[in-house]
Design an enzyme around this catalytic site. Structure first.
Site, short mmCIF file in Angstrom:
data_model
loop_
_atom_site.label_atom_id
_atom_site.label_comp_id
_atom_site.label_asym_id
_atom_site.label_seq_id
_atom_site.Cartn_x
_atom_site.Cartn_y
_atom_site.Cartn_z
N THR A 1 0.84 -1.20 0.00
CA THR A 1 0.00 0.00 0.00
C THR A 1 0.88 1.25 0.00
O THR A 1 0.59 2.24 -0.68
CB THR A 1 -0.90 0.04 1.26
OG1 THR A 1 -1.46 -1.26 1.45
CG2 THR A 1 -2.00 1.06 1.14
N ASP B 1 -6.62 -3.94 -2.48
CA ASP B 1 -5.84 -4.86 -1.65
C ASP B 1 -6.49 -6.25 -1.69
O ASP B 1 -7.69 -6.35 -1.97
CB ASP B 1 -5.83 -4.32 -0.21
CG ASP B 1 -4.63 -4.83 0.56
OD1 ASP B 1 -3.78 -5.54 -0.03
OD2 ASP B 1 -4.54 -4.54 1.77
N ARG C 1 6.27 -3.25 8.75
CA ARG C 1 5.07 -3.04 9.58
C ARG C 1 5.34 -3.55 10.99
O ARG C 1 4.93 -2.94 11.98
CB ARG C 1 3.86 -3.75 8.97
CG ARG C 1 2.58 -3.48 9.76
CD ARG C 1 1.41 -4.26 9.24
NE ARG C 1 1.03 -3.82 7.92
CZ ARG C 1 0.33 -4.56 7.05
NH1 ARG C 1 -0.05 -5.77 7.39
NH2 ARG C 1 0.03 -4.09 5.87
#
Ligand code: ADE
Length: 357
Positions: A86, A130, A238
């Protein structure tokens, strides 16, 4: 660039909690920051760390599209979760100076969901979908002419009186992201001009991600502290971003506010994240295969049921890193713990298993 998203994360932060070291946060001092994810997301190629090969080829693609004054080709990014699919789409939008619409396949259940989004797009805009492998057949078929000819084929009326209406769409770019490129139907896959796999990050790249995030969030960290967090982040930014915030909590509450190597290692030990970055679930998975199934092979459904996890979580979240780190192996008959996996857990591999490797 505007990000219009229906799947953003959120964060809760106290404005001056860190600065004043005030252990009591009053409700009025809490900032609900629903753009938290966005605040640490890099907006240009220079601040996007890692994925060097992808960045270099994208820079050329973007430059060429600008010179030709044409929209970008549709792109597909695949790879394990948390590697920045993303984020890179956001960087592309921002570098092209266009808006990005972010959605995910499960949100496009009814034909009208995808039709509504397509009809609301403006020329040059990026549509990011996504988990695109989860698109249903009807949505896929609506997408084919939209991607190929920028048209929407709509059928009105029933059976004999049915008419097909071709509605022109603005020229947009679809960016699809998936953790499972193999599950994409081939007609859909074939309509992407650019297909790229995102790689796990090196410790050095993750250290830079950790330092950058700490800087933005006003967290004090040393170089070796950043490296210690990076080493336990499973090659995934992340996770690195999540851990740096958890460790920052420990640094403030139990230490002097700064993350150094000792603070990072001690905090991560308490959080049960080991030197490989494995958490309790990862270790439970390896332990289960060793103790209950003699090291494997054992099927994924059996593993998921025994751990009370769903198959998708095991496949998408736990496995990719265990496989990449060489602790687990995937065979046609199921999953097996590797000699390295045994070593990591400090369990001696039975000699009859050793012979099979
Ligand atoms: N945060 C998440 N992914 C990142 C990346 N690749 N570069 C910099 N910051 C990030």
């Amino acid at each position: 660039m505007t990000i219009l998203s229906d799947n953003e994360g959120y964060g809760v932060q106290s404005k001056d909690y860190v600065k004043k070291k005030n252990p009591i946060i009053k409700p009025e001092n809490i900032e609900y920051d629903n753009t938290y994810e966005n605040s640490i997301r890099p907006k240009d190629f220079d601040s996007y760390i890692g994925q060097g090969a992808l960045k270099e080829s994208l820079k050329v693609t973007l430059e060429a599209a600008k010179l030709r004054e044409k929209p970008l080709d549709h792109m597909l990014f695949y790879g394990p979760p948390g590697l920045g699919k993303t984020t890179i789409a956001g960087v592309i939008a921002s570098q092209m100076g266009v808006d990005i619409r972010i959605t995910s396949a499960p949100a496009l259940e009814r034909p009208r969901d995808i039709i509504g989004i397509l009809m609301s797009l403006k020329g040059g805009e990026i549509l990011f979908i996504d988990e695109i492998h989860r698109l249903n057949k009807v949505a896929e078929e609506i997408l084919y002419p939209a991607m190929e000819d920028f048209t929407l084929d709509m059928t009105t009326g029933k059976s004999q009186t049915a008419k097909t209406l071709r509605v022109p769409l603005p020229k947009f770019t679809l960016i699809g992201a998936t953790t499972k490129a193999g599950e994409l139907s081939s007609p859909l896959r074939d309509r992407f001009g650019i297909i790229h796999r995102l790689e796990f990050y090196t410790t050095d790249e993750l250290s830079q991600v950790v330092q950058r995030t700490a800087n933005i969030l006003d967290i004090k960290i040393t170089e070796s502290g950043a490296k210690a967090v990076a080493m336990r982040s499973r090659g995934t930014p992340r996770i690195a971003n999540r851990l740096v915030k958890r460790v920052a909590d420990f640094a403030i509450v139990k230490y002097d506010g700064q993350i150094d190597e000792k603070v990072a290692n001690e905090s991560l030990d308490i959080l049960k994240i080991d030197e490989f970055g494995l958490d309790t679930t990862d270790r439970a998975l390896l332990n289960l295969i060793i103790e209950k199934y003699d090291g494997g092979p054992v099927g994924i459904e059996t593993i998921a049921a025994a751990l009370s996890e769903d198959v998708r979580t095991i496949e998408d979240v736990c496995e990719p890193y265990l496989l990449q780190a060489g602790l687990l192996q995937r065979t046609p008959r199921g999953r097996k713990v590797s000699p390295e996996g045994y070593r990591h857990l400090g369990i001696k591999m039975p000699s009859e298993q050793t012979k099979l490797f």
